[in-house]
Design a protein around this motif. Structure first.
Motif, PDB file in Angstrom:
ATOM      1  N   SER A 194      57.472 -21.228 115.698  1.00 30.56           N
ATOM      2  CA  SER A 194      58.777 -20.587 115.530  1.00 30.56           C
ATOM      3  C   SER A 194      59.716 -21.528 114.782  1.00 30.56           C
ATOM      4  O   SER A 194      59.847 -22.707 115.132  1.00 30.56           O
ATOM      5  CB  SER A 194      59.379 -20.241 116.891  1.00 30.56           C
ATOM      6  OG  SER A 194      60.632 -19.606 116.739  1.00 30.56           O
ATOM      7  N   LEU A 195      60.375 -21.000 113.755  1.00 26.04           N
ATOM      8  CA  LEU A 195      61.301 -21.776 112.933  1.00 26.04           C
ATOM      9  C   LEU A 195      62.656 -21.088 112.889  1.00 26.04           C
ATOM     10  O   LEU A 195      62.770 -19.898 113.178  1.00 26.04           O
ATOM     11  CB  LEU A 195      60.743 -21.924 111.513  1.00 26.04           C
ATOM     12  CG  LEU A 195      59.400 -22.645 111.370  1.00 26.04           C
ATOM     13  CD1 LEU A 195      58.964 -22.641 109.906  1.00 26.04           C
ATOM     14  CD2 LEU A 195      59.474 -24.062 111.911  1.00 26.04           C
ATOM     15  N   PRO A 196      63.719 -21.818 112.503  1.00 27.85           N
ATOM     16  CA  PRO A 196      65.038 -21.184 112.412  1.00 27.85           C
ATOM     17  C   PRO A 196      65.063 -20.079 111.361  1.00 27.85           C
ATOM     18  O   PRO A 196      64.468 -20.215 110.290  1.00 27.85           O
ATOM     19  CB  PRO A 196      65.961 -22.338 111.997  1.00 27.85           C
ATOM     20  CG  PRO A 196      65.245 -23.583 112.394  1.00 27.85           C
ATOM     21  CD  PRO A 196      63.783 -23.274 112.237  1.00 27.85           C
ATOM     22  N   GLU A 203      77.023 -23.613 103.541  1.00 21.51           N
ATOM     23  CA  GLU A 203      76.190 -24.728 103.984  1.00 21.51           C
ATOM     24  C   GLU A 203      75.327 -24.330 105.177  1.00 21.51           C
ATOM     25  O   GLU A 203      75.784 -23.667 106.106  1.00 21.51           O
ATOM     26  CB  GLU A 203      77.066 -25.914 104.366  1.00 21.51           C
ATOM     27  CG  GLU A 203      76.288 -27.153 104.792  1.00 21.51           C
ATOM     28  CD  GLU A 203      77.196 -28.301 105.172  1.00 21.51           C
ATOM     29  OE1 GLU A 203      76.670 -29.356 105.581  1.00 21.51           O
ATOM     30  OE2 GLU A 203      78.431 -28.153 105.059  1.00 21.51           O
ATOM     31  N   CYS A 204      74.042 -24.728 105.131  1.00 20.13           N
ATOM     32  CA  CYS A 204      73.119 -24.393 106.210  1.00 20.13           C
ATOM     33  C   CYS A 204      73.422 -25.225 107.448  1.00 20.13           C
ATOM     34  O   CYS A 204      73.456 -26.458 107.394  1.00 20.13           O
ATOM     35  CB  CYS A 204      71.680 -24.632 105.757  1.00 20.13           C
ATOM     36  SG  CYS A 204      70.450 -24.345 107.054  1.00 20.13           S
ATOM     37  N   THR A 205      73.629 -24.540 108.570  1.00 28.85           N
ATOM     38  CA  THR A 205      73.916 -25.237 109.827  1.00 28.85           C
ATOM     39  C   THR A 205      72.927 -24.858 110.924  1.00 28.85           C
ATOM     40  O   THR A 205      73.062 -25.304 112.060  1.00 28.85           O
ATOM     41  CB  THR A 205      75.343 -24.910 110.315  1.00 28.85           C
ATOM     42  OG1 THR A 205      75.468 -23.486 110.480  1.00 28.85           O
ATOM     43  CG2 THR A 205      76.392 -25.390 109.314  1.00 28.85           C
ATOM     44  N   CYS A 206      71.918 -24.023 110.582  1.00 30.75           N
ATOM     45  CA  CYS A 206      71.010 -23.508 111.609  1.00 30.75           C
ATOM     46  C   CYS A 206      69.819 -24.417 111.856  1.00 30.75           C
ATOM     47  O   CYS A 206      69.058 -24.202 112.798  1.00 30.75           O
ATOM     48  CB  CYS A 206      70.517 -22.125 111.213  1.00 30.75           C
ATOM     49  SG  CYS A 206      69.387 -22.110 109.803  1.00 30.75           S
ATOM     50  N   GLY A 207      69.602 -25.419 110.996  1.00 35.75           N
ATOM     51  CA  GLY A 207      68.471 -26.313 111.154  1.00 35.75           C
ATOM     52  C   GLY A 207      67.322 -26.027 110.212  1.00 35.75           C
ATOM     53  O   GLY A 207      66.306 -26.729 110.239  1.00 35.75           O
ATOM     54  N   TRP A 208      67.460 -24.997 109.365  1.00 34.85           N
ATOM     55  CA  TRP A 208      66.390 -24.688 108.412  1.00 34.85           C
ATOM     56  C   TRP A 208      66.269 -25.789 107.361  1.00 34.85           C
ATOM     57  O   TRP A 208      65.186 -26.271 107.064  1.00 34.85           O
ATOM     58  CB  TRP A 208      66.663 -23.341 107.743  1.00 34.85           C
ATOM     59  CG  TRP A 208      65.745 -23.039 106.596  1.00 34.85           C
ATOM     60  CD1 TRP A 208      66.040 -23.088 105.258  1.00 34.85           C
ATOM     61  CD2 TRP A 208      64.363 -22.663 106.682  1.00 34.85           C
ATOM     62  NE1 TRP A 208      64.939 -22.767 104.505  1.00 34.85           N
ATOM     63  CE2 TRP A 208      63.899 -22.495 105.347  1.00 34.85           C
ATOM     64  CE3 TRP A 208      63.479 -22.439 107.730  1.00 34.85           C
ATOM     65  CZ2 TRP A 208      62.593 -22.125 105.058  1.00 34.85           C
ATOM     66  CZ3 TRP A 208      62.176 -22.068 107.439  1.00 34.85           C
ATOM     67  CH2 TRP A 208      61.745 -21.922 106.124  1.00 34.85           C
ATOM     68  N   LYS A 209      67.389 -26.195 106.790  1.00 32.04           N
ATOM     69  CA  LYS A 209      67.389 -27.258 105.798  1.00 32.04           C
ATOM     70  C   LYS A 209      67.250 -28.613 106.498  1.00 32.04           C
ATOM     71  O   LYS A 209      67.825 -28.837 107.563  1.00 32.04           O
ATOM     72  CB  LYS A 209      68.678 -27.237 104.972  1.00 32.04           C
ATOM     73  CG  LYS A 209      68.778 -26.047 104.020  1.00 32.04           C
ATOM     74  CD  LYS A 209      67.717 -26.116 102.923  1.00 32.04           C
ATOM     75  CE  LYS A 209      67.909 -25.028 101.874  1.00 32.04           C
ATOM     76  NZ  LYS A 209      66.865 -25.082 100.824  1.00 32.04           N
ATOM     77  N   GLY A 215      62.225 -30.588 102.531  1.00 27.74           N
ATOM     78  CA  GLY A 215      63.596 -30.111 102.406  1.00 27.74           C
ATOM     79  C   GLY A 215      63.940 -28.924 103.289  1.00 27.74           C
ATOM     80  O   GLY A 215      65.095 -28.541 103.397  1.00 27.74           O
ATOM     81  N   ASN A 216      62.942 -28.312 103.941  1.00 34.84           N
ATOM     82  CA  ASN A 216      63.191 -27.237 104.897  1.00 34.84           C
ATOM     83  C   ASN A 216      62.075 -27.256 105.941  1.00 34.84           C
ATOM     84  O   ASN A 216      61.042 -27.913 105.745  1.00 34.84           O
ATOM     85  CB  ASN A 216      63.288 -25.874 104.202  1.00 34.84           C
ATOM     86  CG  ASN A 216      62.005 -25.479 103.487  1.00 34.84           C
ATOM     87  OD1 ASN A 216      61.010 -25.146 104.125  1.00 34.84           O
ATOM     88  ND2 ASN A 216      62.027 -25.490 102.145  1.00 34.84           N
ATOM     89  N   ARG A 217      62.286 -26.556 107.030  1.00 32.61           N
ATOM     90  CA  ARG A 217      61.373 -26.670 108.162  1.00 32.61           C
ATOM     91  C   ARG A 217      59.961 -26.209 107.833  1.00 32.61           C
ATOM     92  O   ARG A 217      58.983 -26.789 108.310  1.00 32.61           O
ATOM     93  CB  ARG A 217      61.936 -25.866 109.342  1.00 32.61           C
ATOM     94  CG  ARG A 217      63.200 -26.469 109.968  1.00 32.61           C
ATOM     95  CD  ARG A 217      62.872 -27.719 110.790  1.00 32.61           C
ATOM     96  NE  ARG A 217      61.987 -27.398 111.883  1.00 32.61           N
ATOM     97  CZ  ARG A 217      62.383 -26.896 113.052  1.00 32.61           C
ATOM     98  NH1 ARG A 217      63.673 -26.650 113.278  1.00 32.61           N
ATOM     99  NH2 ARG A 217      61.517 -26.642 114.003  1.00 32.61           N
ATOM    100  N   LEU A 218      59.824 -25.151 107.023  1.00 31.02           N
ATOM    101  CA  LEU A 218      58.487 -24.665 106.696  1.00 31.02           C
ATOM    102  C   LEU A 218      57.757 -25.641 105.781  1.00 31.02           C
ATOM    103  O   LEU A 218      56.595 -25.988 106.026  1.00 31.02           O
ATOM    104  CB  LEU A 218      58.576 -23.291 106.032  1.00 31.02           C
ATOM    105  CG  LEU A 218      57.250 -22.651 105.619  1.00 31.02           C
ATOM    106  CD1 LEU A 218      56.319 -22.475 106.820  1.00 31.02           C
ATOM    107  CD2 LEU A 218      57.497 -21.309 104.936  1.00 31.02           C
ATOM    108  N   ALA A 219      58.429 -26.092 104.733  1.00 33.80           N
ATOM    109  CA  ALA A 219      57.795 -27.040 103.815  1.00 33.80           C
ATOM    110  C   ALA A 219      57.466 -28.352 104.505  1.00 33.80           C
ATOM    111  O   ALA A 219      56.428 -28.971 104.231  1.00 33.80           O
ATOM    112  CB  ALA A 219      58.707 -27.282 102.611  1.00 33.80           C
ATOM    113  N   ASP A 220      58.331 -28.799 105.417  1.00 26.24           N
ATOM    114  CA  ASP A 220      58.043 -30.016 106.189  1.00 26.24           C
ATOM    115  C   ASP A 220      56.786 -29.832 107.035  1.00 26.24           C
ATOM    116  O   ASP A 220      55.926 -30.715 107.103  1.00 26.24           O
ATOM    117  CB  ASP A 220      59.217 -30.355 107.110  1.00 26.24           C
ATOM    118  CG  ASP A 220      60.424 -30.900 106.367  1.00 26.24           C
ATOM    119  OD1 ASP A 220      60.323 -31.131 105.145  1.00 26.24           O
ATOM    120  OD2 ASP A 220      61.476 -31.079 107.014  1.00 26.24           O
ATOM    121  N   ALA A 221      56.683 -28.680 107.706  1.00 31.01           N
ATOM    122  CA  ALA A 221      55.540 -28.430 108.596  1.00 31.01           C
ATOM    123  C   ALA A 221      54.227 -28.402 107.831  1.00 31.01           C
ATOM    124  O   ALA A 221      53.186 -28.811 108.351  1.00 31.01           O
ATOM    125  CB  ALA A 221      55.733 -27.120 109.341  1.00 31.01           C
TER     126      ALA A 221
END
Length: 458
Positions: A194-196, A203-209, A215-221
Motif C-alpha cells: 500500500s502506497l500513498p 506541493e506534495c504533502t502526502c508522502g508520495w514524493k 523520487g516517489n514511493r513506487l519508484a523507490d520500492a
C-alpha cells in the motif's frame, strides 16, 4: 410526474410506512451499510432524480444509487429502447456456457444483449487498445478477474493505495485501504503493498514524493539496487482515478505520470478501477481519460448494470476455464440496459452535459458561505464537499434528508453528490438550494467540530 416541473415535497421522514418496511426487512436481513430509512415505492411516480417513497414524499436523489443508476429513475433515454420488448423467463442464462440472441441480426438485433454490450465496451476502450472483455456479476468480480489476469501474466505482488476501495470479495478486499472494518479478521491475498494516493494540490504533502533514489514511493520500492520489491515480481498497480469511498479524492496529474514512468520502465500492468468513476460520471467516458496514464485493464460495473473486465486479448488466458461467471454474460435485461446507457451517453451528448452541469455545481458549492465546508472537489458530476467533522457531515446528511435531498457520505467527513448524467440546470439549482438551506439547520450548526474519530458512512 413531469420532470420539468417536479418539486420536492416532504411531509415527514421517515414516515410511518417506511418504518414498517424497514422493521420487517431487518427481521431477516444481515447487518449491512443501510444509511437511512429511504424506501422507494416503485409503483409511484419517479423520473430523473425525482422519486417517491412509500409515504408519498417526493425526494431529489443525488446519490444515483452510488452511481448504479447513472440516468436516475425511469429515464426515457433507457426505457424507450426497452419498452417494446416482451420480457421472457428466464431473464438470466448461463452466459459463459451458452449464447443468447435478442432477435433480428447480430449487427442490428431487436434487443441488444451481451454480444452487443461487449462490442460497445471495447469500442469505448479502443483508444487504449483494449479489445476484449469478460462480463461478470459485479464490480468486485470485475476486480477479481482483473488481478487474476495480471497475476497470470507475471509476478505475485500488487500495489494498491491508501484510501482505496475495490470490492468486498476476498481478493478485492485485500486491496482495500479505506476502512479497517472491511478487512479486519479476514484472510488476505499476500504480497499487496500500500502506497500513498497523491491527491495533493501544489506541493506534495502526502508522502508520495521522496528524496529516495526514484523520487516517489513506487519508484523507490522498485529501484533495482535499493528497492525492497523486485520489479519482475510486481504484477499490477491498481488505482481509482478518483477515489470513491476514500473521499472522492482526485488523482494528482504528476502522481499519474510517475506511475506511467514506472510502468514504462518495469513492465507491470495498470488496472483502472472505473466502477464508480466510469461511464461518463467525471465528464469523460472513463475517469482515467483525464490522466497521462494508459491502463492495461479497465474494470466497470454499477451504471453498466453488469461487471466487466476489459483488456487487450493478449492479457486474457487462452485456457477456457481460467475465468468463469455463471450470470455475467447471460443477464439479458442488464446487458440491454448497459447497451442503452452507453448509447444514451453518445446519442444525447451527455459527456458535455456532465461537464457543464459539473461546472455549475462546483461554482455554486465553491461560493457556499459556510464556515463548516473545508473543501469542494471532484470532476464532472462526481462531486464532494468536505466538512470540518464527521459529526457535522452526518448532521448535514440528515438535514438534507428531512428537506428531501438524498446524499451519501464517503471518506471520513465528506459528503458525495451524484446527480444523474442528464441533470438539468434547474435540478442542480434545486439540489444546491436544499443543501445550502440544510447547512443552516440547527442540527448542523450545533454539531461538533474537529477531527473526530469513529466509523464512516458508506
Amino acid at each position: 410526474m413531469d420532470r420539468d416541473t417536479a418539486e420536492v415535497s416532504v411531509d415527514s421522514f421517515p414516515g410511518e410506512r417506511a418504518r414498517e418496511w424497514v422493521e420487517r426487512h431487518h427481521e431477516h436481513a444481515a447487518p449491512s451499510t443501510y444509511v437511512y430509512d429511504f424506501v422507494w415505492d416503485i409503483t409511484e411516480d419517479a423520473v430523473g432524480p425525482f422519486c417517491t417513497d412509500v409515504d408519498g414524499n417526493v425526494l431529489l436523489d443525488f446519490t444515483a444509487h452510488v452511481a448504479s443508476a447513472p440516468l436516475g429513475y425511469n429515464n426515457p433515454k433507457i426505457l424507450e429502447k426497452l419498452e417494446s420488448f416482451d420480457l421472457v423467463d428466464p431473464m438470466k442464462i448461463a452466459g459463459q456456457d451458452f449464447y443468447v440472441s435478442g432477435g433480428g441480426s447480430v449487427e442490428d438485433p431487436d434487443l441488444p444483449g451481451p454480444t452487443q454490450l461487449l462490442d460497445r465496451l471495447t469500442d469505448a476502450t479502443s483508444h487504449y487498445d483494449l479489445d476484449t472483455a469478460f462480463l461478470s456479476n459485479s464490480g468486485a468480480e470485475a476486480v477479481e478477474n482483473a488481478i487474476k489476469i495480471c497475476y497470470a501474466e507475471r509476478g505475485h505482488r500488487g500495489v494498491t493505495f491508501d484510501g482505496a476501495f475495490h470490492g468486498r470479495t476476498l481478493g478485492a478486499l485485500s486491496l482495500n485501504r479505506s476502512k479497517a472494518v472491511q478487512r479486519r479478521g479476514f484472510p488476505e491475498v499476500p504480497g499487496v503493498l500500500s502506497l500513498p494516493y497523491c491527491a495533493c494540490e501544489g506541493e506534495c504533502t502526502c508522502g508520495w514524493k521522496t528524496d529516495g533514489p526514484g523520487g516517489n514511493r513506487l519508484a523507490d520500492a522498485l529501484h533495482p539496487t535499493r528497492g525492497p520489491v523486485p520489479a519482475d515480481e510486481l504484477a499490477f498497480v491498481i488505482l481509482e482515478p478518483q477515489q470513491g469511498e476514500g473521499g472522492y479524492r482526485v488523482a494528482n496529474d504528476e502522481f499519474a505520470r510517475d506511475i506511467a514512468a514506472a510502468k514504462e520502465e518495469h513492465g507491470f500492468k495498470v488496472i483502472s478501477d472505473e466502477i464508480q468513476s466510469g461511464l461518463g460520471r467525471t465528464g469523460e467516458m472513463w475517469g482515467i481519460d483525464h490522466l497521462d496514464l494508459d491502463p492495461d485493464v479497465i474494470t466497470s460495473a454499477k451504471g453498466l448494470r453488469v461487471g466487466a473486465t476489459v483488456a487487450n486479448e493478449n492479457l486474457f488466458p487462452e485456457e477456457t476455464g481460467r475465468l468463469s461467471s455463471t450470470w455475467g454474460a447471460g443477464d439479458l435485461l442488464a446487458s440491454a440496459q448497459g447497451v442503452a446507457t452507453i448509447e444514451a451517453i453518445h446519442e444525447h451528448d451527455l459527456l458535455a452535459n456532465v461537464r457543464e452541469r459539473g461546472r455549475q455545481f462546483i461554482d455554486l458549492l465553491t461560493d457556499l458561505d459556510s464556515e463548516y465546508v473545508t473543501d469542494v472537489r471532484g470532476r464532472g458530476l462526481m462531486l464532494a464537499i468536505e466538512l470540518d467533522s464527521k459529526e457535522r457531515r452526518g448532521a448535514l446528511m440528515k438535514a438534507c434528508l428531512t428537506r428531501g435531498l438524498l446524499t451519501l457520505g464517503c471518506g471520513h467527513k465528506t459528503l458525495r453528490l451524484l446527480p444523474p448524467l442528464d441533470a438539468t440546470e434547474r435540478e442542480i439549482d434545486l439540489g444546491f438550494a436544499i443543501l445550502a438551506d440544510a447547512l443552516d439547520d440547527s442540527r448542523v450548526t450545533q454539531a461538533g467540530a474537529g477531527d473526530d474519530e469513529g466509523g464512516d458512512v458508506v
